[in-house]
Design a protein around this motif. Structure first.
Motif, PDB file in Angstrom:
ATOM      1  N   PRO A   1       0.781  -1.228   0.000  1.00  0.00           N
ATOM      2  CA  PRO A   1       0.000   0.000   0.000  1.00  0.00           C
ATOM      3  C   PRO A   1       0.815   1.281   0.000  1.00  0.00           C
ATOM      4  O   PRO A   1       0.268   2.359  -0.195  1.00  0.00           O
ATOM      5  N   HIS A   2       2.121   1.206   0.200  1.00  0.00           N
ATOM      6  CA  HIS A   2       2.938   2.408   0.344  1.00  0.00           C
ATOM      7  C   HIS A   2       3.464   2.888  -1.007  1.00  0.00           C
ATOM      8  O   HIS A   2       3.967   2.093  -1.805  1.00  0.00           O
ATOM      9  N   VAL A   3       3.313   4.178  -1.266  1.00  0.00           N
ATOM     10  CA  VAL A   3       3.872   4.793  -2.469  1.00  0.00           C
ATOM     11  C   VAL A   3       4.755   5.954  -2.046  1.00  0.00           C
ATOM     12  O   VAL A   3       4.423   6.700  -1.128  1.00  0.00           O
ATOM     13  N   ASN A   4       5.886   6.093  -2.695  1.00  0.00           N
ATOM     14  CA  ASN A   4       6.880   7.082  -2.285  1.00  0.00           C
ATOM     15  C   ASN A   4       6.640   8.422  -2.973  1.00  0.00           C
ATOM     16  O   ASN A   4       7.479   8.925  -3.721  1.00  0.00           O
ATOM     17  N   MET A   5       5.483   9.001  -2.708  1.00  0.00           N
ATOM     18  CA  MET A   5       5.137  10.329  -3.240  1.00  0.00           C
ATOM     19  C   MET A   5       3.977  10.878  -2.439  1.00  0.00           C
ATOM     20  O   MET A   5       3.302  10.147  -1.710  1.00  0.00           O
ATOM     21  N   THR A   6       3.735  12.178  -2.573  1.00  0.00           N
ATOM     22  CA  THR A   6       2.633  12.803  -1.852  1.00  0.00           C
ATOM     23  C   THR A   6       1.301  12.374  -2.467  1.00  0.00           C
ATOM     24  O   THR A   6       1.255  11.842  -3.588  1.00  0.00           O
ATOM     25  N   THR A   7       0.216  12.633  -1.745  1.00  0.00           N
ATOM     26  CA  THR A   7      -1.115  12.294  -2.258  1.00  0.00           C
ATOM     27  C   THR A   7      -1.397  13.042  -3.555  1.00  0.00           C
ATOM     28  O   THR A   7      -1.889  12.460  -4.533  1.00  0.00           O
TER      29      THR A   7
ATOM     30  N   SER B   1      -8.526   1.018  -2.401  1.00  0.00           N
ATOM     31  CA  SER B   1      -8.393   1.560  -1.049  1.00  0.00           C
ATOM     32  C   SER B   1      -7.004   1.316  -0.480  1.00  0.00           C
ATOM     33  O   SER B   1      -6.227   0.503  -0.989  1.00  0.00           O
ATOM     34  N   ASN B   2      -6.722   2.080   0.592  1.00  0.00           N
ATOM     35  CA  ASN B   2      -5.533   1.871   1.426  1.00  0.00           C
ATOM     36  C   ASN B   2      -4.224   2.287   0.760  1.00  0.00           C
ATOM     37  O   ASN B   2      -3.168   1.751   1.079  1.00  0.00           O
ATOM     38  N   ILE B   3      -4.269   3.241  -0.139  1.00  0.00           N
ATOM     39  CA  ILE B   3      -3.040   3.760  -0.726  1.00  0.00           C
ATOM     40  C   ILE B   3      -2.409   4.708   0.302  1.00  0.00           C
ATOM     41  O   ILE B   3      -2.993   5.732   0.647  1.00  0.00           O
ATOM     42  N   GLN B   4      -1.238   4.364   0.781  1.00  0.00           N
ATOM     43  CA  GLN B   4      -0.586   5.151   1.824  1.00  0.00           C
ATOM     44  C   GLN B   4       0.583   5.918   1.215  1.00  0.00           C
ATOM     45  O   GLN B   4       1.603   5.349   0.855  1.00  0.00           O
ATOM     46  N   THR B   5       0.388   7.228   1.080  1.00  0.00           N
ATOM     47  CA  THR B   5       1.383   8.098   0.471  1.00  0.00           C
ATOM     48  C   THR B   5       2.346   8.610   1.538  1.00  0.00           C
ATOM     49  O   THR B   5       2.226   8.259   2.723  1.00  0.00           O
ATOM     50  N   THR B   6       3.268   9.453   1.141  1.00  0.00           N
ATOM     51  CA  THR B   6       4.222  10.007   2.112  1.00  0.00           C
ATOM     52  C   THR B   6       3.574  11.063   3.000  1.00  0.00           C
ATOM     53  O   THR B   6       4.174  11.476   3.996  1.00  0.00           O
ATOM     54  N   THR B   7       2.362  11.494   2.652  1.00  0.00           N
ATOM     55  CA  THR B   7       1.698  12.530   3.446  1.00  0.00           C
ATOM     56  C   THR B   7       0.416  12.064   4.115  1.00  0.00           C
ATOM     57  O   THR B   7       0.027  12.586   5.156  1.00  0.00           O
ATOM     58  N   GLY B   8      -0.279  11.097   3.544  1.00  0.00           N
ATOM     59  CA  GLY B   8      -1.558  10.676   4.112  1.00  0.00           C
ATOM     60  C   GLY B   8      -2.031   9.363   3.525  1.00  0.00           C
ATOM     61  O   GLY B   8      -1.236   8.529   3.100  1.00  0.00           O
ATOM     62  N   VAL B   9      -3.358   9.205   3.500  1.00  0.00           N
ATOM     63  CA  VAL B   9      -3.981   7.983   2.983  1.00  0.00           C
ATOM     64  C   VAL B   9      -4.984   8.357   1.914  1.00  0.00           C
ATOM     65  O   VAL B   9      -5.698   9.368   2.026  1.00  0.00           O
TER      66      VAL B   9
END
Length: 225
Positions: free
Chosen positions: A42-48, A205-213
């Protein structure tokens, strides 16, 4: 009551369709997403905001975010239930039809530029929640939240109907807009339509960015509720 029955049938259809797509997505190793479920990672290395920029499904949504001056809010420590461009296009169609009817002129157009900024900000904030709402913190029971527009919502998981293909039913994430409090369970036959809660499924669902969800609402979501 007839409208409620149609809505209930539509919800059942969406649940079944989501179940079928979820099975298809699960069987495809190259597909990283599960419809109505969660990302394998679910983690992506960028902002929403930057993540939204990577998908053409949000081109128009980004225009609205910029128009409302809400990029920093979207990139805050928040959970964003993002409407897709399909929902926004449907809103413009409804507004255009009403404008043409009110003015008795079928040549009139309603565009993104016609959306009032205060109204736009309020609607986008109704999809924003402080903090991180992730699947792991949810259950089949209602969990209540207040949006940044100060409206009451529930976020919960709902089991999709299983045709017997698998033993474990997929659990789909739903955002529920409360109207005059939570609906009673079971719902009385004479319960007022205007008080019935509005259910909308998250297609991703559940995409977790470097700033939020980030949760992506189904294309059928009625933007502006």
């Amino acid at each position: 009551m007839e409208n409620y029955k149609k809505t209930k049938m539509k919800t059942k259809y969406i649940l079944f369709l989501a179940f079928v797509i979820a099975i298809m997505a699960t069987s495809c190793k190259k597909d990283k997403y599960i419809i109505g479920g969660s990302l394998h990672d679910p983690h992506v290395n960028m902002t929403t905001y930057d993540y939204l920029k990577t998908n053409r499904l949000f081109d128009t949504l980004l225009v609205l975010i910029d128009k409302a001056g809400m990029k920093e809010e979207i990139n805050g420590n928040v959970t964003f239930f993002a409407p897709t461009d399909y929902s926004i296009k449907a809103l413009l169609v409804r507004r255009e039809e009403k404008l043409q009817q009110d003015m008795n002129d079928e040549s009139l157009k309603y565009t993104l530029n016609d959306l009032p900024v205060p109204e736009l900000r309020d609607s986008l904030r109704s999809h924003l929640f402080d903090g991180k709402i992730i699947r792991e913190s949810l259950s089949l029971s209602n969990k209540l939240f207040t949006s940044k527009s100060n409206e009451a919502f529930s976020v919960k998981l709902i089991e999709a109907s299983s045709p017997g293909v698998v033993s474990t039913k997929p659990q789909l994430l739903f955002l529920v807009k409360l109207r005059n409090g939570l609906d009673p369970d079971p719902l009385p036959d004479n319960y007022p339509d205007e008080d019935k809660d509005l259910f909308i499924m998250a297609q991703t669902s559940n995409i977790q960015t470097t700033t939020g969800v980030l949760h992506v609402l189904h294309n059928s979501h009625r933007f502006y509720w």
